[in-house]
Scaffold this active site. Structure first.
Site, PDB file in Angstrom:
ATOM      1  N   GLY A  90       0.818  -1.218   0.000  1.00  0.00           N
ATOM      2  CA  GLY A  90       0.000   0.000   0.000  1.00  0.00           C
ATOM      3  C   GLY A  90       0.841   1.253   0.000  1.00  0.00           C
ATOM      4  O   GLY A  90       2.070   1.208   0.049  1.00  0.00           O
ATOM      5  N   GLY A  92       2.599   3.633   1.492  1.00  0.00           N
ATOM      6  CA  GLY A  92       3.204   3.903   2.797  1.00  0.00           C
ATOM      7  C   GLY A  92       3.626   5.349   2.957  1.00  0.00           C
ATOM      8  O   GLY A  92       3.696   5.875   4.066  1.00  0.00           O
ATOM      9  N   ARG A  93       3.931   5.982   1.819  1.00  0.00           N
ATOM     10  CA  ARG A  93       4.378   7.379   1.873  1.00  0.00           C
ATOM     11  C   ARG A  93       3.761   8.159   0.728  1.00  0.00           C
ATOM     12  O   ARG A  93       4.359   9.123   0.239  1.00  0.00           O
ATOM     13  CB  ARG A  93       5.896   7.441   1.781  1.00  0.00           C
ATOM     14  CG  ARG A  93       6.453   6.739   0.557  1.00  0.00           C
ATOM     15  CD  ARG A  93       7.865   7.149   0.308  1.00  0.00           C
ATOM     16  NE  ARG A  93       8.450   6.326  -0.735  1.00  0.00           N
ATOM     17  CZ  ARG A  93       9.633   6.540  -1.246  1.00  0.00           C
ATOM     18  NH1 ARG A  93      10.369   7.540  -0.807  1.00  0.00           N
ATOM     19  NH2 ARG A  93      10.114   5.759  -2.190  1.00  0.00           N
ATOM     20  N   LYS A 113       3.954  11.609  -3.550  1.00  0.00           N
ATOM     21  CA  LYS A 113       4.901  10.635  -2.993  1.00  0.00           C
ATOM     22  C   LYS A 113       5.834  11.401  -2.067  1.00  0.00           C
ATOM     23  O   LYS A 113       6.339  12.463  -2.439  1.00  0.00           O
ATOM     24  CB  LYS A 113       5.693  10.017  -4.151  1.00  0.00           C
ATOM     25  CG  LYS A 113       6.531   8.818  -3.821  1.00  0.00           C
ATOM     26  CD  LYS A 113       6.785   8.072  -5.122  1.00  0.00           C
ATOM     27  CE  LYS A 113       7.841   7.013  -5.030  1.00  0.00           C
ATOM     28  NZ  LYS A 113       7.998   6.341  -6.332  1.00  0.00           N
ATOM     29  N   ASP A 125       9.559   6.068   7.103  1.00  0.00           N
ATOM     30  CA  ASP A 125       9.320   7.408   7.657  1.00  0.00           C
ATOM     31  C   ASP A 125       8.307   8.212   6.837  1.00  0.00           C
ATOM     32  O   ASP A 125       7.996   9.346   7.171  1.00  0.00           O
ATOM     33  CB  ASP A 125      10.642   8.182   7.771  1.00  0.00           C
ATOM     34  CG  ASP A 125      11.298   8.421   6.423  1.00  0.00           C
ATOM     35  OD1 ASP A 125      10.753   7.967   5.392  1.00  0.00           O
ATOM     36  OD2 ASP A 125      12.369   9.061   6.394  1.00  0.00           O
ATOM     37  N   GLY A 126       7.848   7.624   5.726  1.00  0.00           N
ATOM     38  CA  GLY A 126       6.850   8.323   4.908  1.00  0.00           C
ATOM     39  C   GLY A 126       7.407   9.418   4.030  1.00  0.00           C
ATOM     40  O   GLY A 126       6.655  10.107   3.353  1.00  0.00           O
ATOM     41  N   ARG A 176       2.632  13.368  -8.836  1.00  0.00           N
ATOM     42  CA  ARG A 176       2.691  12.471  -9.987  1.00  0.00           C
ATOM     43  C   ARG A 176       1.311  12.331 -10.634  1.00  0.00           C
ATOM     44  O   ARG A 176       0.314  12.220  -9.934  1.00  0.00           O
ATOM     45  CB  ARG A 176       3.192  11.105  -9.506  1.00  0.00           C
ATOM     46  CG  ARG A 176       3.299  10.075 -10.599  1.00  0.00           C
ATOM     47  CD  ARG A 176       4.151   8.909 -10.155  1.00  0.00           C
ATOM     48  NE  ARG A 176       3.437   7.989  -9.277  1.00  0.00           N
ATOM     49  CZ  ARG A 176       4.016   6.940  -8.687  1.00  0.00           C
ATOM     50  NH1 ARG A 176       5.314   6.705  -8.850  1.00  0.00           N
ATOM     51  NH2 ARG A 176       3.316   6.148  -7.915  1.00  0.00           N
ATOM     52  N   ASP A 252       3.647  -4.995  -7.475  1.00  0.00           N
ATOM     53  CA  ASP A 252       3.074  -3.719  -7.032  1.00  0.00           C
ATOM     54  C   ASP A 252       3.570  -2.557  -7.885  1.00  0.00           C
ATOM     55  O   ASP A 252       3.062  -1.444  -7.764  1.00  0.00           O
ATOM     56  CB  ASP A 252       3.385  -3.462  -5.552  1.00  0.00           C
ATOM     57  CG  ASP A 252       4.857  -3.603  -5.226  1.00  0.00           C
ATOM     58  OD1 ASP A 252       5.420  -4.683  -5.497  1.00  0.00           O
ATOM     59  OD2 ASP A 252       5.460  -2.638  -4.720  1.00  0.00           O
ATOM     60  N   ASP A 262       6.865   3.954 -11.120  1.00  0.00           N
ATOM     61  CA  ASP A 262       7.851   3.794 -10.048  1.00  0.00           C
ATOM     62  C   ASP A 262       9.279   3.698 -10.568  1.00  0.00           C
ATOM     63  O   ASP A 262       9.878   2.626 -10.663  1.00  0.00           O
ATOM     64  CB  ASP A 262       7.508   2.597  -9.156  1.00  0.00           C
ATOM     65  CG  ASP A 262       6.544   3.028  -8.053  1.00  0.00           C
ATOM     66  OD1 ASP A 262       6.143   4.205  -8.061  1.00  0.00           O
ATOM     67  OD2 ASP A 262       6.205   2.211  -7.186  1.00  0.00           O
TER      68      ASP A 262
HETATM   69  P1  AMP Z   1       8.626   1.099  -3.782  1.00  0.00           P
HETATM   70  O1  AMP Z   1       9.915   0.351  -3.624  1.00  0.00           O
HETATM   71  O2  AMP Z   1       8.800   2.602  -3.844  1.00  0.00           O
HETATM   72  O3  AMP Z   1       7.785   0.582  -4.903  1.00  0.00           O
HETATM   73  O4  AMP Z   1       7.821   0.862  -2.425  1.00  0.00           O
HETATM   74  C1  AMP Z   1       7.475  -0.402  -1.938  1.00  0.00           C
HETATM   75  C2  AMP Z   1       6.621  -0.250  -0.704  1.00  0.00           C
HETATM   76  O5  AMP Z   1       7.361   0.365   0.344  1.00  0.00           O
HETATM   77  C3  AMP Z   1       5.388   0.613  -0.887  1.00  0.00           C
HETATM   78  O6  AMP Z   1       4.375   0.060  -0.095  1.00  0.00           O
HETATM   79  C4  AMP Z   1       5.826   1.959  -0.346  1.00  0.00           C
HETATM   80  O7  AMP Z   1       4.738   2.748   0.075  1.00  0.00           O
HETATM   81  C5  AMP Z   1       6.712   1.544   0.820  1.00  0.00           C
HETATM   82  N1  AMP Z   1       7.723   2.557   1.144  1.00  0.00           N
HETATM   83  C6  AMP Z   1       8.867   2.837   0.478  1.00  0.00           C
HETATM   84  N2  AMP Z   1       9.555   3.820   1.095  1.00  0.00           N
HETATM   85  C7  AMP Z   1       8.839   4.196   2.175  1.00  0.00           C
HETATM   86  C8  AMP Z   1       9.007   5.168   3.229  1.00  0.00           C
HETATM   87  N3  AMP Z   1      10.076   5.957   3.275  1.00  0.00           N
HETATM   88  N4  AMP Z   1       8.043   5.243   4.159  1.00  0.00           N
HETATM   89  C9  AMP Z   1       6.954   4.457   4.133  1.00  0.00           C
HETATM   90  N5  AMP Z   1       6.735   3.527   3.195  1.00  0.00           N
HETATM   91  C10 AMP Z   1       7.663   3.388   2.224  1.00  0.00           C
HETATM   92 MG    MG Z   2       6.160   0.974  -5.813  1.00  0.00          MG
END
Ligand code: AMP
Ligand code: MG
Length: 491
Positions: A90, A92-93, A113, A125-126, A176, A252, A262
């Site tokens: 989901g 996360g940030r 993002k 940390d979001g 985005r 995802d 992404d």
């Molecule tokens: P990504 O590698 O960007 O496709 O992210 C994979 C998952 O990790 C997704 O659910 C993102 O929302 C979560 N995620 C990545 N970086 C962060 C962050 N700094 N804080 C919270 N969630 C993160």
């Molecule tokens: Mg992603």
């Protein structure tokens, strides 16, 4: 005197599928500063750039959308990451601010993002750092200019925060735009929820939004699978034709619209090698350049699994139908790849022998350590009678000398004016892609506060097919001392 601007946000996804998202607010941003705004994209969305980049517009872009009637949501999704299933990923940030209809009447997501932790943040940390968000901006613009379906950045806004990574880094929020953020992982999440009606609503929503023709089919969910298989086969073929390595093709990170999404550890390949991997965490080369088509198929099989109950309650029949569709992927991919490669080589008609011609060429390019982008670009010179750069682009041109008469014969099956052929080749073989060393230099400078190299890089890759004397530095591979290139996912 400012006019009051109101943006007509819609929330069709949140209304149709409340169980797949959570209303959520963006974290406050202490010192917002617009780093880069995409004027052309703003106009495409029907927004006035002058207003959008004003303090009121930037506040809206950071999530202050209540006055515009919008309720941001964090979207839920699952995902196979490097082959292992995570049921709950989901946003996360990230947040979906809402949907807008662009000037062409197309529905587009406006998404943030780096906007703070959400209930999906797990340990994160979001936040997001300036460098990776600008990277997403420039690669997305390059892909768009190359004619490849992609999400695009509307803006990158510095937050004034310093976020903890390996070092402290300046923080940023990326805004985005996507035709949607619905992923294979969205279907995987819905399939874990033991709510068959919700899964059906998701499939119907995706059909209506992205693949409306499927609604008319006898078996709409088989047709949906077929549409996504086709969209991804076409997409990945186009990546391959420009030497793009996505780097993290988790389920995802695969859209059901067929847009690239992404831009994390992605990069463009300089020297052609099917085993090219840039991502530091891809230890086994799962997402190497040459593996991308088969990984796409693997991901599509995960998508198909989520649709089985919708396809037919008789499991055996459902699996049979889904398998039939998945088996079309390889031919579809091959057809897109061969058609694109013919265009790169100036071949006007289709002959079955071209497949061998192309396979032999790839062997030559690999053995000859060719720089993918500049070598293909040099081919129009050959057609115009300037063959030296083509030969000089290979460590051992003898193989090319043997191959070239076959290519000449294939090209001349349809007699045409060589200058017109060369011009058509130049329209599909870019001079400029975001080369790794130029991207690194631009992001490094931007992180230190100098945006000029970044803006210049964006300008160059946004007009990739027309050679410009003042942009020669952007046209060649990294210097030898640049070293093996590594990209990082944990951004
Ligand atoms: P990504 O590698 O960007 O496709 O992210 C994979 C998952 O990790 C997704 O659910 C993102 O929302 C979560 N995620 C990545 N970086 C962060 C962050 N700094 N804080 C919270 N969630 C993160
Ligand atoms: Mg992603």
């Amino acid at each position: 005197m400012t006019t009051e601007v109101r943006i007509a946000f819609d929330d069709s996804f949140a209304r149709a599928l409340p169980g797949l998202c959570t209303p959520w607010q963006a974290a406050p941003v202490p010192e917002p500063r617009l780093l880069v705004g995409n004027d052309a994209l703003a106009v495409e969305l029907g927004l006035d750039p002058a207003w959008l980049w004003s303090p009121a517009g930037v506040a809206l872009l950071l999530g202050d959308v209540a006055d515009h009637g919008a309720v941001p949501v964090a979207q839920a999704y699952s995902g196979h990451q490097f082959g292992g299933f995570s049921p709950r990923l989901g946003d996360g940030r990230a947040l979906l601010l809402g949907e807008v209809l662009d000037v062409g009447g197309r529905r587009r997501d406006v998404h943030l993002k780096g906007s703070g932790r959400t209930p999906f943040a797990r340990g994160g940390d979001g936040k997001a750092a300036v460098g990776p968000m600008l990277r997403e901006y420039v690669i997305g613009e390059a892909m768009h200019a190359l004619g490849i379906p992609t999400t695009r950045a509307l803006a990158v806004i510095a937050t004034g925060e310093h976020i903890a990574r390996e070092h402290f880094l300046p923080g940023a929020v990326l805004v985005r735009i996507a035709s949607s953020h619905l992923r294979v992982g969205t279907f995987q999440y819905a399939a874990t929820q033991s709510d068959p009606e919700q899964l059906r609503r998701l499939a119907d929503y995706v059909i209506a939004r992205h693949h409306p023709a499927a609604a008319q089919a006898d078996e709409p969910y088989v047709a949906l699978l077929e549409c996504v298989v086709e969209a991804q086969a076409a997409l990945v073929a186009r990546w391959m034709l420009v030497g793009f390595v996505h780097g993290v093709m988790n389920t995802d990170n695969m859209t059901v619209s067929g847009e690239t999404i992404d831009y994390g550890p992605c990069a463009f390949m300089d020297r052609f090698d099917p085993a090219t991997v840039f991502s530091s965490i891809d230890e086994h080369g799962r997402y190497a350049y040459g593996n991308q088509p088969r990984i796409a198929l693997w991901n599509l099989a995960r998508f198909a699994e989520t649709l089985l109950d919708l396809i037919d309650l008789d499991q055996e029949r459902a699996v049979g139908r889904a398998t039939e569709v998945l088996q079309t992927f390889t031919d579809r991919y091959q057809a897109h790849w061969v058609a694109g490669a013919r265009a790169k080589l100036g071949i006007a008609d289709a002959d079955p022998d071209d497949v061998t011609l192309l396979g032999d060429l790839l062997d030559l390019l690999h053995a000859g350590a060719a720089d993918w982008t500049s070598w293909f670009r040099s081919l129009s010179g050959w057609v115009r009678g300037e063959g030296a750069p083509v030969r000089a682009g290979l460590t051992d041109p003898a193989g090319f000398d043997a191959w070239a008469p076959r290519w000449d014969a294939a090209r001349n099956r349809v007699p045409r004016d060589p200058d017109a052929v060369a011009a058509a080749m130049d329209a599909v073989n870019p001079v400029y892609v975001p080369r790794n060393h130029m991207v690194e230099a631009a992001l490094g400078a931007a992180t230190e506060g100098d945006l000029d190299p970044f803006l210049r890089l964006v300008a160059v890759v946004s007009d990739p097919f027309v050679e410009r004397p003042d942009a020669a530095a952007y046209a060649g591979p990294a210097p030898a001392d640049f070293g093996p290139y590594r990209t990082f996912c944990g951004t």
